[in-house]
Design an enzyme around this catalytic site. Structure first.
Site, mmCIF file in Angstrom:
data_model
loop_
_atom_site.group_PDB
_atom_site.id
_atom_site.type_symbol
_atom_site.label_atom_id
_atom_site.label_comp_id
_atom_site.label_asym_id
_atom_site.label_seq_id
_atom_site.Cartn_x
_atom_site.Cartn_y
_atom_site.Cartn_z
ATOM 1 N N LEU A 176 0.744 -1.217 0.233
ATOM 2 C CA LEU A 176 0.022 0.070 0.039
ATOM 3 C C LEU A 176 0.888 1.287 0.087
ATOM 4 C CD1 LEU A 176 -2.519 -1.144 2.848
ATOM 5 C CD2 LEU A 176 -2.906 -0.988 0.168
ATOM 6 N N GLY A 177 1.636 1.540 -1.015
ATOM 7 C CA GLY A 177 2.382 2.632 -1.205
ATOM 8 C C GLY A 177 1.481 3.887 -1.389
ATOM 9 N N THR A 178 1.471 4.495 -0.016
ATOM 10 C CA THR A 178 0.149 5.259 0.323
ATOM 11 C C THR A 178 0.261 6.510 0.526
ATOM 12 O OG1 THR A 178 -0.645 3.104 1.154
ATOM 13 C CG2 THR A 178 -1.627 4.731 2.068
ATOM 14 N N SER A 179 -0.894 7.265 0.607
ATOM 15 C CA SER A 179 -1.087 8.598 1.428
ATOM 16 C C SER A 179 -2.296 8.445 2.393
ATOM 17 C CB SER A 179 -1.302 9.700 0.467
ATOM 18 O OG SER A 179 -0.411 9.821 -0.534
#
Lengths: 233, 279
Positions: A27-30
């Protein structure tokens, strides 16, 4: 590669944020959560990747734990889903045994316990946010090592690096619902714009004391305008 | 006793044909002879008080406490077998600590009472153990305010405004019933508690005794301990501690005087009756 969270070498501790197994869903995420006048707002993008490939463009990273406590997940999808499931089990049991729902602090504490004791095996960055009877809306952040931090708002995930300045400039204590949602939406728009591993839609959950959770969905490119220039004070 | 010779009282986990568990009833008997112990749930806190008979001149005054601190915000008074009480308290402390570890929060009073009730109840189920020879009065305060519970040897527990156990419980209970506990403050409560202990002592008048009294308070002005906390400390702001010495001594003095005056009045009344008879 040795599957560890941190490595101590001559020049300090190196934390490898991208130590997922080959092909593991990331989940390369913001993600972010804020306190506002009536409770808390959680926000997240919706991109899930395996390497360069977008495995899911409409992911739901906002996960319900109890009636009024939710979390934002970042890191390994598998790890954070498993941790959320375990915490949900414990808090359900808590409510049945003690006759009242757990506090947000208690929920955050159980998340932390799991993240800290299994730090070598997990890639999980979790934000816990919710409302309870006594303290109202609260936001807790549990980053990679398993520490626990309470704050008025918190941002996390790879995309958060790009919006520290934005959030610091535009944050106000005790915003109303409209202001709070605008803050989260605009911050996530910027994160999605600059971070390659974040994208898709913006999901939001609003938690108010004594009210049912409300879900919202926004498209990041809709009516996009640059954030207004702030005069240096 | 009717049960002697029936064999139904030899073991826990054996019911008599009419559905009684004699071991539990015997444990309750052990408590009935224990020291008079009371709890008062006031508006701004909880009071525990205990009548301690002085069994020997060699004992240091104020030693051999019957009321223990279990967590910073909880105290438990036990009446009955002293060693059973100590074990019960130890378990309560373990429960409070484990709650802190698991939930980063002070244990709510209702939850601790529930855990300890279940613990006591488990000792009525097996032939290898016997029930606790104690009744415990649990006093504390949490987010819902002051809480008072009494746990019996059977494992039964209830929440109370005022609770009494031990030898003088009947006299104490009828005195407690006269109080308006939802309006009573701690400072008023300690005087009532001292008076009740004196009134309940009436039956064994000649024996010397001292009063052990603690409270659960949030008031920094009257508390012995510093009612402060720093960020990150797991504590709800309430302290269980001994009632400050001067306050307790004053309450005991007034209680003694009140009870003695009442006795004199009674004696006078009796005297008058006799005179009437003489006439």
């Amino acid at each position: 590669m040795v599957n560890r969270t941190g490595n101590l070498t001559e020049d300090g501790i190196h934390v490898d944020m991208e130590h997922l197994k080959k092909g593991e869903v990331n989940l390369g995420t913001s993600i972010m959560a804020i306190q506002f006048a009536d409770g808390v707002i959680l926000g997240a993008d919706s991109r899930t990747t395996t390497g360069a490939y977008i495995a899911n463009r409409v992911t739901d990273k906002l996960t319900q734990i109890t009636d009024s406590i939710w979390c934002c997940r970042s890191g390994s999808a598998a790890d954070t889903q498993a941790v959320a499931d375990i915490v949900r089990y414990h808090l359900n049991l808590f409510e049945i045994q003690n006759g009242h729902p757990p506090s947000v602090a208690t929920a955050a504490s159980i998340f932390q316990e799991i993240c800290y004791t299994n730090k070598d095996a997990l890639t999980a960055g979790i934000i816990v946010a919710g409302v309870d009877r006594h303290k109202g809306g609260q936001v807790y952040n549990i980053p990679l090592g398993g520490s626990l931090h309470q704050s008025k708002y918190t941002i996390s995930g790879s995309g958060s690096s790009y919006i520290y300045g934005f959030c610091d400039s535009y944050w106000k204590d005790d915003m109303n619902l409209e202001e709070g949602m605008k803050f989260v939406k605009e911050a996530l728009k910027e994160a999605i714009k600059w971070d390659g591993s974040s994208g898709g839609v913006i999901r939001m959950v609003v938690l108010k004391k004594g009210k049912k959770p409300e879900r919202h969905l926004f498209l990041p490119d809709e009516d996009y305008v640059d954030p207004p220039k702030k005069q240096a004070e | 006793m009717t049960s002697i010779g029936t064999g139904y009282d030899l073991s826990n986990s054996v019911f008599s044909p009419d559905g009684r568990n004699f071991q539990v009833e015997y444990a309750q008997k052990a408590v009935e002879n224990g020291p008079t112990t009371i709890g008062l749930r006031c508006k701004d806190g909880v009071i525990l008080a205990c009548e301690k008979l002085i069994t020997s001149k060699l004992l240091v005054p104020g030693s051999n406490k019957r009321i223990s601190t279990v967590d910073r915000h909880i105290g438990i008074a036990t009446s009955g077998l002293i060693p059973d009480g100590k074990h019960f308290i130890n378990r309560a402390r373990d429960e409070a600590i484990s709650w802190r570890r698991n939930f980063k929060d002070s244990v709510p009073i209702a939850s601790l009472a529930d855990r300890m009730g279940s613990y006591a109840q488990a000792y009525t189920l097996y032939s290898s153990v016997r029930p606790f020879g104690v009744t415990a009065i649990v006093a504390g305060a949490d987010n819902d305010g002051p809480g008072l519970y009494m746990i019996e040897p059977s494992g039964l527990y209830w929440g109370y405004f005022g609770a009494a156990t031990g030898k003088g419980r009947q006299a104490a209970k009828s005195e407690i019933e006269k109080l308006n506990l939802s309006e009573l403050t701690l400072l008023q409560g300690i005087k009532e508690a001292a008076r009740i202990i004196y009134v309940a002592h009436d039956d064994n008048k000649d024996k010397e005794f001292e009063i052990e009294m603690t409270w659960v308070t949030k008031d920094a002005k009257t508390a012995n301990a510093a009612v402060t906390g720093s960020r990150g400390m797991i504590w709800n702001g309430w302290v269980h501690e001994e009632v400050p010495k001067e306050l307790l001594e004053e309450a005991a003095r007034e209680a003694k005087k009140a009870v003695e005056e009442e006795d004199e009045e009674d004696d006078d009344a009796k005297g008058e009756e006799k005179m009437d008879e003489d006439l």
